[in-house]
Design an enzyme around this catalytic site. Structure first.
Site, PDB file in Angstrom:
ATOM      1  N   SER A  92     -18.418   2.203  -0.627  1.00  9.15           N
ATOM      2  CA  SER A  92     -19.694   2.742  -0.149  1.00  9.15           C
ATOM      3  C   SER A  92     -20.606   3.263  -1.265  1.00  9.15           C
ATOM      4  CB  SER A  92     -19.465   3.818   0.927  1.00  9.15           C
ATOM      5  OG  SER A  92     -18.776   3.273   2.044  1.00  9.15           O
ATOM      6  N   LYS A 103     -18.180 -10.612  -1.307  1.00  7.72           N
ATOM      7  CA  LYS A 103     -17.250 -10.902  -0.193  1.00  7.72           C
ATOM      8  C   LYS A 103     -17.638 -12.235   0.470  1.00  7.72           C
ATOM      9  CE  LYS A 103     -16.208  -6.015   0.072  1.00  7.72           C
ATOM     10  NZ  LYS A 103     -15.775  -4.866   0.850  1.00  7.72           N
ATOM     11  N   GLU A 124     -10.410   1.900  -5.398  1.00  9.39           N
ATOM     12  CA  GLU A 124     -11.140   1.718  -4.150  1.00  9.39           C
ATOM     13  C   GLU A 124     -10.335   2.333  -3.009  1.00  9.39           C
ATOM     14  OE1 GLU A 124     -14.162  -1.732  -4.494  1.00  9.39           O
ATOM     15  OE2 GLU A 124     -12.330  -2.533  -3.644  1.00  9.39           O
ATOM     16  N   HIS A 174      -7.633  -6.830  -4.153  1.00  4.10           N
ATOM     17  CA  HIS A 174      -8.579  -6.111  -3.288  1.00  4.10           C
ATOM     18  C   HIS A 174      -7.869  -5.698  -2.002  1.00  4.10           C
ATOM     19  CE1 HIS A 174     -11.985  -5.170  -0.743  1.00  4.10           C
ATOM     20  NE2 HIS A 174     -12.665  -5.008  -1.843  1.00  4.10           N
TER      21      HIS A 174
HETATM   22  P1  13P Z   1     -18.509  -1.377   0.139  1.00  2.00           P
HETATM   23  O1  13P Z   1     -19.347  -1.048  -1.090  1.00  2.00           O
HETATM   24  O2  13P Z   1     -19.214  -2.270   1.106  1.00  2.00           O
HETATM   25  O3  13P Z   1     -17.913  -0.151   0.748  1.00  2.00           O
HETATM   26  O4  13P Z   1     -17.276  -2.263  -0.398  1.00  2.00           O
HETATM   27  C1  13P Z   1     -16.566  -1.839  -1.511  1.00  2.00           C
HETATM   28  C2  13P Z   1     -15.671  -2.937  -1.949  1.00  2.00           C
HETATM   29  O5  13P Z   1     -14.739  -3.300  -1.252  1.00  2.00           O
HETATM   30  C3  13P Z   1     -15.960  -3.605  -3.225  1.00  2.00           C
HETATM   31  O6  13P Z   1     -14.927  -4.453  -3.596  1.00  2.00           O
END
Ligand code: 13P
Length: 251
Positions: free
Chosen positions: A213, A12, A168, A96
Site C-alpha cells: 500500500s 502484477k 512486504e 512474492h
Molecule cells: P500494493 O502496493 O498494491 O499494496 O501491492 C504491494 C505489492 O504486492 C508489491 O509487490
C-alpha cells in the site's frame, strides 16, 4: 547512508502489451531526469519484450514477476531465468506473497528460484513478510528470519550482497493498510541485523524495500526511515502520477 534508493513497480496481472508499452513510454518521459534512484518496472511476461525495447537506453530497468526453477525442458507454463535474461530483463521478483499463498511457492521453491536467478545473471528481489495472524502473534521477525534463512542458503556472501530484499507484510498488500514508518523500519532493522551473520559489507550493501500500500502520499514518511532503502509498489505503480510521486519522494 550510501545505499542508492531502489523503487520497483510490480504491475502484477495488469496491462496487456499495448497498454504496458504505453505506460512504459509515459514513465520513461516523466522520469528521464531522475539520476539518484534505481527504478524498475515489472510487467506481465507477455509484455516484457515490448517494455524492454521501449525502455532501452533509459534509466528504468525491467523485472520479471517470477522465474522458473529450471533452465529449460518439459515444464509447461514456466519461463526460465535464462530466457528472461536473453530478452534483456535485469531483475526478478521471487517469493512474492501472492506466489507463496496462491501458487504454492514454498520456502524451498523460493530458494531454488533465487539460485536460478544467479545461474542466469538476474538480480533477485526476494520478498519476505508475515501474514496478519503471524503479526498478531508477534511472529514477524521469526517468519522473516525463516524465509531469509531458507531462501539465501547456499549463496556466497558476495551473492547475498547483491540481493534486494522486499519486506512486504501480507496484511498491507492491496489492503490500503500501510505499515507505519516505524513498524516497517523496525522489521527492516531486524532484517539488517539478521544479515550480520555475513561479512559486514553484506548488511551495508543489501537494499531493503518496503512493499504494501505504498502511494505518493505515504512514500516520504516510509522512505525517510534509515533502514528503508526503497519500495516495491503494486497498485500505485499503475498510475504515472503516483509512481512518479513515490520516486520523487526517494530522491
Ligand atoms: P500494493 O502496493 O498494491 O499494496 O501491492 C504491494 C505489492 O504486492 C508489491 O509487490
Amino acid at each position: 547512508m550510501t545505499r542508492r534508493p531502489f523503487i520497483a513497480g510490480n504491475w502484477k496481472m495488469h496491462k496487456a502489451p499495448v497498454e504496458a508499452d504505453a505506460l512504459a513510454e509515459q514513465l520513461k518521459r516523466a522520469l528521464a531526469d531522475v539520476t539518484a534512484v534505481d527504478i524498475a518496472v515489472s510487467p506481465t511476461f507477455l509484455a516484457i519484450p515490448a517494455v524492454v525495447s521501449r525502455l532501452r537506453h533509459s534509466n528504468i530497468g525491467v523485472a520479471s514477476q517470477n522465474v522458473a526453477v529450471e533452465t529449460q525442458g518439459a515444464y509447461t507454463g514456466e519461463v526460465s531465468a535464462e530466457m528472461l535474461k536473453a530478452v534483456g530483463v535485469q531483475y526478478a521478483i521471487v517469493g512474492h506473497s501472492e506466489r507463496r499463498q496462491l501458487y504454492g511457492d514454498t520456502d524451498a521453491v523460493v530458494a531454488r528460484k533465487v539460485q536460478a536467478c544467479f545461474r542466469a545473471g538476474l538480480s533477485p528481489i526476494l520478498c519476505v513478510g508475515e501474514t496478519l495472524p503471524e503479526r498478531e502473534a508477534g511472529q514477524e521477525e521469526l517468519v522473516c528470519a525463516r524465509q531469509l534463512e531458507i531462501a539465501l542458503a547456499g549463496l556466497t556472501a558476495d551473492q547475498v550482497g547483491t540481493v534486494t530484499i522486499a519486506y512486504e507484510p501480507v496484511w498491507a498488500i492491496g489492503t490500503g493498510k500501510v505499515a507505519s514508518p516505524t513498524q516497517a523500519n523496525d522489521v527492516h532493522a531486524f532484517i539488517r541485523s539478521w544479515l550480520g551473520r555475513y561479512p559486514a559489507f553484506v548488511a551495508r550493501s543489501v537494499r531493503i524495500q518496503y512493499g504494501g500500500s505504498v502511494k505518493g502520499s505515504n512514500a516520504a514518511g516510509l522512505l525517510s526511515q534509515p533502514e528503508i532503502d526503497g519500495a516495491l509498489v503494486g497498485g500505485a505503480a499503475l498510475s504515472v502520477e503516483e509512481f512518479v510521486a513515490i520516486i520523487k519522494a526517494a530522491v
